[in-house]
Design an enzyme around this catalytic site. Structure first.
Site, mmCIF file in Angstrom:
data_model
loop_
_atom_site.group_PDB
_atom_site.id
_atom_site.type_symbol
_atom_site.label_atom_id
_atom_site.label_comp_id
_atom_site.label_asym_id
_atom_site.label_seq_id
_atom_site.Cartn_x
_atom_site.Cartn_y
_atom_site.Cartn_z
ATOM 1 N N HIS A 154 -4.055 -7.628 2.387
ATOM 2 C CA HIS A 154 -4.151 -6.172 2.442
ATOM 3 C C HIS A 154 -4.755 -5.733 3.772
ATOM 4 O O HIS A 154 -5.638 -6.396 4.310
ATOM 5 C CB HIS A 154 -5.011 -5.678 1.279
ATOM 6 C CG HIS A 154 -4.880 -4.224 0.994
ATOM 7 N ND1 HIS A 154 -5.627 -3.270 1.646
ATOM 8 C CD2 HIS A 154 -4.089 -3.550 0.120
ATOM 9 C CE1 HIS A 154 -5.316 -2.072 1.183
ATOM 10 N NE2 HIS A 154 -4.379 -2.217 0.259
ATOM 11 N N ASN A 179 -7.097 3.166 -5.042
ATOM 12 C CA ASN A 179 -6.961 4.068 -3.908
ATOM 13 C C ASN A 179 -6.269 5.366 -4.310
ATOM 14 O O ASN A 179 -6.756 6.456 -4.013
ATOM 15 C CB ASN A 179 -6.208 3.375 -2.774
ATOM 16 C CG ASN A 179 -7.119 2.540 -1.902
ATOM 17 O OD1 ASN A 179 -8.042 3.051 -1.292
ATOM 18 N ND2 ASN A 179 -6.866 1.240 -1.855
ATOM 19 N N SER A 202 0.807 -1.221 0.000
ATOM 20 C CA SER A 202 0.000 0.000 0.000
ATOM 21 C C SER A 202 0.837 1.266 0.000
ATOM 22 O O SER A 202 0.319 2.352 -0.275
ATOM 23 C CB SER A 202 -0.914 0.016 1.238
ATOM 24 O OG SER A 202 -1.757 -1.099 1.259
ATOM 25 N N CYS A 233 -4.221 1.553 -9.631
ATOM 26 C CA CYS A 233 -4.420 1.626 -8.186
ATOM 27 C C CYS A 233 -5.666 2.465 -7.936
ATOM 28 O O CYS A 233 -5.662 3.675 -8.176
ATOM 29 C CB CYS A 233 -3.221 2.243 -7.476
ATOM 30 S SG CYS A 233 -3.518 2.484 -5.700
ATOM 31 N N MET A 262 -8.024 -2.896 -1.589
ATOM 32 C CA MET A 262 -7.566 -2.147 -2.750
ATOM 33 C C MET A 262 -8.776 -1.562 -3.465
ATOM 34 O O MET A 262 -9.808 -2.214 -3.599
ATOM 35 C CB MET A 262 -6.799 -3.056 -3.707
ATOM 36 C CG MET A 262 -5.638 -3.805 -3.057
ATOM 37 S SD MET A 262 -6.135 -5.270 -2.122
ATOM 38 C CE MET A 262 -6.294 -6.456 -3.441
ATOM 39 N N SER A 314 4.208 1.326 -1.401
ATOM 40 C CA SER A 314 5.330 1.170 -2.320
ATOM 41 C C SER A 314 4.829 1.476 -3.730
ATOM 42 O O SER A 314 4.865 0.632 -4.621
ATOM 43 C CB SER A 314 5.889 -0.262 -2.231
ATOM 44 O OG SER A 314 7.077 -0.384 -2.976
ATOM 45 N N LYS A 344 -5.348 -10.032 -8.741
ATOM 46 C CA LYS A 344 -5.474 -10.148 -7.299
ATOM 47 C C LYS A 344 -6.150 -11.474 -6.973
ATOM 48 O O LYS A 344 -6.850 -12.052 -7.801
ATOM 49 C CB LYS A 344 -6.315 -9.006 -6.723
ATOM 50 C CG LYS A 344 -5.773 -7.615 -7.018
ATOM 51 C CD LYS A 344 -4.372 -7.418 -6.485
ATOM 52 C CE LYS A 344 -3.900 -5.991 -6.685
ATOM 53 N NZ LYS A 344 -2.456 -5.847 -6.345
#
Length: 397
Positions: A315, A106, A67, A104, A319, A69, A279
């Site tokens: 996670h 987020n 989360s 991504c 995500m 990187s 995922k």
């Protein structure tokens, strides 16, 4: 002995949703890093502090989790009816590669506000007060995303009272619309929303067995399995899985064979170089549990439980792109996600994750016998944490 000095690169450190990343304007990168390739990847690896055999990223901006990187590159869009082009790079922690295979969700929440604050949105489109609609082109997945960013006195408003489980402090709400979130293909296989043509498949996983699986391309390619089929309840927190190498290896095997079945790779050995996608997630009917913050999540407060892994670890929340996959699959009767939520037709679900709950909406229809989802919607928040320059050794790239 002479040494190459460090260089400064303009950058902004931003929280978006439950992730953090280093944001760059394309034109601010060193010239040879403005195009995809080895130089760009090496620059981003050095910025984040990878590869790090210690797994800590002490010598970079990364936070030693999937989360935290992350990197984002933005440019004024050349596409009609779009404001900004958005590229996302998931930086491996312990390996020397940057995965450009997906989005991504987020950090998408921060793209609109960054674009406004950095001159990538025409000033005439920014209201003095109200919501600014930012039209984002996500380059890797070739999709349009709409961000509704609050504006106060002509400036992006970041503070507010919107609470997001997994984020400690409240902030301003940013609503995100993922248009046509189901992939028609990501450039190297994968096909339509359901690449196998089935809502549920029997997925053969050597050493584990045959698992029921829903494999979907929406938001991000995702392999859903039932928690009970792999010995879980769906209420697990990170420590229950991330401290157990054998469990992580099993999930990686499921993910690799799911990727192969989805057509994302041609051989299971390729999965190691494609860590960001697909995922793997597991679902279960609503069950009460205590979140990682100590908050009690009641079964009546949620439609189902979902746990998902990112870059080889469970996670800490969810995500954003996987939330889109959850909302999309939940809207289609017969998928494992839909069945875990009780089945039937639905336009939104609230699911439990390790940090709390999240609501995501999606509308599904059938056209010519195929399921189509025009839009998935969820709310996130974003905040600039630091801005200025990152420094890297001049010979790092």
């Amino acid at each position: 002995m002479s040494k190459v000095p460090q260089i400064k690169v303009p950058a902004t450190y931003v929280r978006g949703g439950t992730s953090k990343g280093v944001f760059f304007k394309l034109d601010d990168l060193p010239e040879r890093c403005r195009v995809a390739g080895e130089a760009r990847d090496r620059l981003l690896l050095r910025v984040i502090g990878s590869p790090d055999p210690y797994g800590a990223q002490i010598d970079g901006m990364g936070g030693a989790t999937s989360s935290t990187s992350k990197t984002v590159i933005l440019a004024k869009s050349t596409r009609p009816d779009h404001d900004v082009d958005y590229m996302f790079g998931q930086v491996s922690i312990d390996k020397a590669f940057v995965d450009w295979s997906g989005n991504c969700g987020n950090l998408t929440a921060a793209v609109g506000s960054f674009a406004i604050s950095n001159g990538l949105v025409d000033a005439a489109r920014i209201p003095v007060n109200g919501l600014c609609t930012v039209r984002i082109w996500q380059v890797q997945i070739q999709k349009t995303i709409i961000a509704h960013v609050p504006i106060t006195d002509g400036q992006v408003q970041e503070t507010g009272d919107f609470e997001l489980d997994g984020v400690t402090f409240p902030a301003a709400e940013v609503q995100i619309e993922f248009l046509d979130p189901a992939d028609e293909g990501d450039g190297d296989g994968g096909g339509a929303m359901f690449p196998t043509g089935n809502l549920v498949d029997d997925l053969d996983v050597p050493g584990i067995g045959t698992l029921k699986a829903t494999m979907i391309n929406a938001g991000i390619p995702t392999v859903f399995v039932n928690a009970a089929d792999i010995g879980y309840t769906g209420t697990e927190l990170r420590e229950a899985i991330n401290t157990k190498p054998d469990a992580l290896a099993r999930f990686e095997t499921i993910r690799a064979y799911g990727a192969l079945r989805m057509g994302l790779i041609k051989d299971v050995s390729e999965a190691a170089q494609r860590q960001h996608t697909p995922k793997v997630a597991f679902v279960a009917p609503p069950t009460a549990y205590t979140s990682s913050s100590g908050k009690t999540i009641k079964a009546d407060d949620i439609d189902l439980n979902v746990r998902a892994l990112s870059m080889g670890k469970l996670h800490h929340a969810m995500m954003g792109t996987c939330a889109v996959a959850i909302g999309t699959a939940a809207a289609i009767p017969g998928t494992l996600v839909n069945l875990a939520a009780g089945g039937g037709e639905r336009e939104s679900v609230r699911f439990g994750h390790p940090s709390g709950t999240l609501r995501v909406g999606a509308q599904a229809t059938q056209e010519n016998g195929q399921w189509v989802v025009k839009k998935a919607i969820m709310s996130r928040s974003a905040r600039v944490l630091m801005e200025g320059y990152v420094r890297v050794p001049g010979d790092a790239f």
